[in-house]
Design a protein around this motif. Structure first.
Motif, PDB file in Angstrom:
ATOM      1  N   ARG A 283       0.792  -1.209  -0.126  1.00  0.00           N
ATOM      2  CA  ARG A 283       0.148   0.171  -0.007  1.00  0.00           C
ATOM      3  C   ARG A 283       0.936   1.309   0.064  1.00  0.00           C
ATOM      4  NH1 ARG A 283      -4.930  -0.533   4.174  1.00  0.00           N
ATOM      5  NH2 ARG A 283      -5.982  -2.608   3.300  1.00  0.00           N
ATOM      6  N   ASP A 319      -7.581  -4.180   0.088  1.00  0.00           N
ATOM      7  CA  ASP A 319      -6.526  -4.151  -0.862  1.00  0.00           C
ATOM      8  C   ASP A 319      -7.173  -4.392  -2.251  1.00  0.00           C
ATOM      9  OD1 ASP A 319      -4.553  -3.654   0.699  1.00  0.00           O
ATOM     10  OD2 ASP A 319      -4.178  -5.657   1.294  1.00  0.00           O
ATOM     11  N   GLU A 320      -6.785  -3.949  -3.511  1.00  0.00           N
ATOM     12  CA  GLU A 320      -7.226  -4.265  -4.693  1.00  0.00           C
ATOM     13  C   GLU A 320      -6.857  -5.750  -4.969  1.00  0.00           C
ATOM     14  OE1 GLU A 320      -5.863  -2.718  -8.849  1.00  0.00           O
ATOM     15  OE2 GLU A 320      -7.246  -1.025  -7.805  1.00  0.00           O
ATOM     16  N   THR A 322      -6.046  -8.600  -8.001  1.00  0.00           N
ATOM     17  CA  THR A 322      -5.683  -8.881  -9.561  1.00  0.00           C
ATOM     18  C   THR A 322      -5.544 -10.250  -9.716  1.00  0.00           C
ATOM     19  OG1 THR A 322      -3.273  -8.491  -9.310  1.00  0.00           O
ATOM     20  CG2 THR A 322      -4.800  -6.687  -9.534  1.00  0.00           C
ATOM     21  N   SER A 325      -2.769 -11.608  -7.580  1.00  0.00           N
ATOM     22  CA  SER A 325      -2.874 -11.858  -5.957  1.00  0.00           C
ATOM     23  C   SER A 325      -2.939 -13.308  -5.796  1.00  0.00           C
ATOM     24  CB  SER A 325      -4.311 -11.122  -5.620  1.00  0.00           C
ATOM     25  OG  SER A 325      -4.063  -9.587  -5.865  1.00  0.00           O
ATOM     26  N   TRP A 330      -6.951 -13.703  -1.952  1.00  0.00           N
ATOM     27  CA  TRP A 330      -8.559 -13.790  -2.520  1.00  0.00           C
ATOM     28  C   TRP A 330      -9.317 -14.313  -1.487  1.00  0.00           C
ATOM     29  CZ3 TRP A 330     -11.205 -12.173  -6.722  1.00  0.00           C
ATOM     30  CH2 TRP A 330     -10.777 -11.616  -7.762  1.00  0.00           C
ATOM     31  N   HIS A 333     -10.017 -12.066   1.459  1.00  0.00           N
ATOM     32  CA  HIS A 333     -10.685 -10.609   1.209  1.00  0.00           C
ATOM     33  C   HIS A 333     -12.018 -10.694   1.297  1.00  0.00           C
ATOM     34  CE1 HIS A 333     -11.666  -7.384  -1.419  1.00  0.00           C
ATOM     35  NE2 HIS A 333     -10.348  -6.998  -1.231  1.00  0.00           N
ATOM     36  N   THR A 388     -11.898 -10.566 -11.105  1.00  0.00           N
ATOM     37  CA  THR A 388     -11.084  -9.323 -10.761  1.00  0.00           C
ATOM     38  C   THR A 388     -11.994  -7.909 -10.916  1.00  0.00           C
ATOM     39  OG1 THR A 388      -8.966 -10.588 -11.562  1.00  0.00           O
ATOM     40  CG2 THR A 388      -9.051  -8.037 -11.198  1.00  0.00           C
ATOM     41  N   GLN A 392     -13.038  -5.425  -7.791  1.00  0.00           N
ATOM     42  CA  GLN A 392     -12.485  -4.060  -7.796  1.00  0.00           C
ATOM     43  C   GLN A 392     -13.747  -3.275  -7.946  1.00  0.00           C
ATOM     44  OE1 GLN A 392      -9.982  -3.857 -11.345  1.00  0.00           O
ATOM     45  NE2 GLN A 392      -8.085  -4.971 -10.248  1.00  0.00           N
ATOM     46  N   LYS A 393     -14.666  -3.562  -8.293  1.00  0.00           N
ATOM     47  CA  LYS A 393     -15.913  -2.781  -8.680  1.00  0.00           C
ATOM     48  C   LYS A 393     -16.725  -2.546  -7.297  1.00  0.00           C
ATOM     49  CE  LYS A 393     -20.470  -2.183 -10.922  1.00  0.00           C
ATOM     50  NZ  LYS A 393     -21.377  -2.679 -11.688  1.00  0.00           N
ATOM     51  N   THR A 395     -14.966  -3.231  -4.338  1.00  0.00           N
ATOM     52  CA  THR A 395     -14.052  -2.530  -3.371  1.00  0.00           C
ATOM     53  C   THR A 395     -14.099  -1.085  -3.535  1.00  0.00           C
ATOM     54  OG1 THR A 395     -12.945  -4.858  -3.346  1.00  0.00           O
ATOM     55  CG2 THR A 395     -11.863  -2.716  -2.499  1.00  0.00           C
ATOM     56  N   ALA A 396     -14.244  -0.628  -4.646  1.00  0.00           N
ATOM     57  CA  ALA A 396     -13.908   0.817  -5.009  1.00  0.00           C
ATOM     58  C   ALA A 396     -14.997   1.728  -4.340  1.00  0.00           C
ATOM     59  CB  ALA A 396     -14.317   0.967  -6.259  1.00  0.00           C
TER      60      ALA A 396
END
Length: 396
Positions: A283, A319-320, A322, A325, A330, A333, A388, A392-393, A395-396
């Motif tokens: 980070r 965390d983002e 990918t 990762s 995963w 998360h 992924t 990310q969508k 989590t944003a």
């Protein structure tokens, strides 16, 4: 620097002794560190006639310089031999140490009934030592470093002084007590240790949550002995991990309380999120993970008197994820874990994670998710890309 006052302990002891206390003095050894049998014999003869023998031991001047590094942490051999000779003829022996850096006590401390670590006391150190030795004041200091059993136990031993003009700070975060306590290594005296002429008890630990990642910690300390004294109460934050990723516990506050015999007082500390955080290179900043931790209150890093288990929701930042990762990242998360498990459950041919041996799952948990494309988990490159994007969508 010119001292405004320069005490020596011999003059201070004589001045405070009074007419009924007879004192004798013998050098015992030269300050060069070389043995002198004549000085040893004189000191032993005086000790044989004494009720109490005070031995002032320490490092010679050449060991106190900042111009070169020490190669050991031992007292000069002639001083240790003098101590053993004195202990053989006198029942009560107290050692007063004068040293600018730690010395090992493991090989000789059993020959003394008391050890007073005076460090380098400065221009008025003589009078201060007389007050402590005669009991006019009660010792109230605590060690600011652990005293190891031997130099080889020091966390930097394998890295210092390095070679080819490079020194690696290989101990990382595990400096001092963080190293010894995390690995539960034996030490002569732990960080925060210090005795006095009285005793203290701890009780009534209270933890009040005052906000998000904010707590107030209070405890009662009671002087249970016969003398006025001052206790340094220490607050640690501890993390119980099967494999350490950070120090087992770390000092997060301390308070000094002055108490008369039988008196009690409350020590109060404030904990905030920064006290729980660790630095994440991924980070590029500090992070607080959700989970449990323990508040510890005690008299040293290894004399913990009270504990309370707390929990934190973290800072709410995930965390983002990918394709690079790991499988473990995963699964752990808060968003990606559910998405991946739902996908595996929906695929009839995929391995069920609950049926996988925990040791096997642990072994593959560091492999990037993108490497699992194939029949084992029933993933395709398109599936990983979709997971992924969804993670990310959300989590944003």
């Amino acid at each position: 620097m010119t001292p405004t006052r320069l005490d020596n302990v011999w003059d201070a002891l004589r001045q405070a002794a009074g007419p009924d206390l007879k004192l004798t003095f013998s050098p015992g050894f030269p300050l060069t560190g070389a043995p002198d049998p004549g000085l040893t014999d004189e000191a032993v003869a005086h000790a044989a006639q004494a009720d109490v023998a005070l031995l002032f031991l320490g490092l010679p001047e050449e060991s106190e310089t900042e111009g070169r590094d020490r190669t050991d942490i031992e007292l000069p051999r002639c001083q240790v031999e003098l101590l053993r000779s004195v202990a053989a003829v006198c029942r009560k022996v107290a050692v007063v140490l004068a040293n600018g850096a730690v010395v090992s006590v493991a090989d000789w401390q059993d020959d003394a009934q008391a050890v007073l670590e005076a460090w380098l006391g400065g221009q008025a150190g003589g009078a201060a030592l007389a007050d402590l030795l005669y009991g006019a004041c009660s010792p109230s200091g605590k060690l600011t470093e652990s005293i190891p059993l031997r130099l080889q136990d020091v966390p930097s031993y394998l890295y210092f002084p390095g070679q080819d003009r490079h020194t690696v700070h290989g101990e990382g975060r595990y400096v001092g007590y963080r190293h010894y306590d995390t690995l539960d290594l034996p030490v002569a005296y732990p960080f925060g240790h210090g005795l006095s002429y009285t005793t203290f008890s701890y009780s009534d630990l209270e933890v009040e949550q005052t906000g998000d990642n904010s707590w107030t910690v209070r405890t009662t300390v009671t002087n249970t002995g016969p003398r006025h004294g001052e206790e340094v109460v220490q607050l640690y934050v501890a993390f119980d991990e099967p494999h350490p990723t950070r120090p087992r516990h770390e000092l997060r506050g301390f308070a000094k309380l002055a108490l008369e015999p039988g008196a009690s007082a409350r020590a109060e500390f404030r904990l905030v999120g920064r006290d729980l955080a660790w630095y994440s290179t991924q980070r590029g900043g500090w992070r607080i993970d959700p989970g449990t931790f323990t508040v510890e209150v005690g008299a040293s890093s290894r004399d913990i008197r009270l504990r309370a288990e707390l929990s934190t929701l973290g800072e709410g930042i995930a965390d983002e994820l990918t394709a690079a990762s790991s499988l473990g990242e995963w699964l752990d998360h808060p968003v990606g874990g559910k998405l991946l498990r739902d996908r595996l459950t929906a695929h009839p041919g995929a391995v069920k994670l609950d049926d996988v041996d925990p040791h096997v799952l642990s072994a593959v948990s560091q492999i990037p998710l993108g490497k699992f494309v194939g029949p084992i988990l029933g993933l395709t490159s398109e599936t990983v890309t979709a997971l992924t994007a969804a993670a990310q969508k959300e989590t944003a």
